[in-house]
Design a protein around this motif. Sequence first.
Motif, PDB file in Angstrom:
ATOM      1  N   LEU A  81    -101.839 -36.080 -33.426  1.00 13.31           N
ATOM      2  CA  LEU A  81    -102.233 -37.403 -32.957  1.00 13.31           C
ATOM      3  C   LEU A  81    -103.751 -37.549 -32.910  1.00 13.31           C
ATOM      4  O   LEU A  81    -104.286 -38.612 -33.257  1.00 13.31           O
ATOM      5  CB  LEU A  81    -101.630 -37.676 -31.580  1.00 13.31           C
ATOM      6  N   LEU A 100     -93.100 -40.921 -33.223  1.00 14.59           N
ATOM      7  CA  LEU A 100     -93.073 -40.849 -31.750  1.00 14.59           C
ATOM      8  C   LEU A 100     -91.659 -41.061 -31.224  1.00 14.59           C
ATOM      9  O   LEU A 100     -91.258 -40.427 -30.241  1.00 14.59           O
ATOM     10  CB  LEU A 100     -94.033 -41.889 -31.166  1.00 14.59           C
ATOM     11  N   ILE A 124     -94.332 -47.106 -24.908  1.00 15.00           N
ATOM     12  CA  ILE A 124     -95.351 -46.724 -25.885  1.00 15.00           C
ATOM     13  C   ILE A 124     -95.924 -47.955 -26.570  1.00 15.00           C
ATOM     14  O   ILE A 124     -97.149 -48.117 -26.697  1.00 15.00           O
ATOM     15  CB  ILE A 124     -94.760 -45.751 -26.928  1.00 15.00           C
ATOM     16  N   GLY A 178     -98.873 -42.122 -27.317  1.00  9.55           N
ATOM     17  CA  GLY A 178     -98.024 -40.948 -27.539  1.00  9.55           C
ATOM     18  C   GLY A 178     -98.431 -39.778 -26.657  1.00  9.55           C
ATOM     19  O   GLY A 178     -97.571 -39.061 -26.127  1.00  9.55           O
TER      20      GLY A 178
END
Length: 291
Positions: free
Chosen positions: A147, A225, A237, A274
């Motif tokens: 990420l 995710l 999210i 995330g």
Amino acid sequence: MGPGGGGEWLVALQQEPALGIGAALLLGLVVGSFLNVVIYRLPKMLEAGWQDQAAELRGEEIPERERFDLISPRSRCPSCGHAIGALENIPLLSWLFLRGRCKACSARISARYPAVELASALLCAGAVWQLGFTVAAAGAIILSLFLLTLALIDLDTQLLPDGMTLPLLWIGLVLNLNGTFAPIEAAVVGAMIGYLSLWSIYWIFRLATGKEGMGYGDFKLLAALGAWFGWQALPSIILLASAVGALVGIALIVFARHKRGTPIPFGPYLAGAGLLALYVREPVAAIFGVY
């Protein structure tokens, strides 16, 4: 090597949390140095590949280039071409020792390089601190580093490479075969809903305005995710990423005179959401009233 062989170090790390966190911190520094290479070189590698494919489709001869990948050539100063030696490439410490300047030409070296190394180290150490020396911690480290890298690549180039988003999706599904972060059924559904939700928004926006509101990489990142955390985590999210993205966009327009038509990458906000889902999913969900 005594009884137990090479497993002794693993037992020691499990029994001594500080030792495990320290090892993760050092690992993160080393990996962070490599992430800087990936962030800079991967988009250029993709661009060269696209140019070669275009030339091939036009029936042109593919030009010969110097080897350029994640291994070769050695890292160099972008100003003078000075090859970075081993002592100049020690994570974090070399930048501090050189005072952020090239040894050969004294050109400034971006502070983002040590920042990425430090962020990588803190993410790795944080994973072990929160989850122990476990499979879940190893998964959290992988997710965090992916990420971080994807967020910075998207910030620089507005690209989310398939070579990273798709493996991230499959790694999440593999880890969840044993329910490491979510039941496998929820993970599979999460991958599907994650992709289709942003895909639907993309097409609704495009049909309504004639413009593209986001890229396909965003669909794949949210699908990844979903594969890690299950479909239940997707509402929080999406809402968190959208809220932060909207606030940053407004701030850029008001304070930085960012033009309204200039695209703002969504990947960094998805990546940040995330990371929050990894450690504080339930509080975030409670704040937004979604689960």
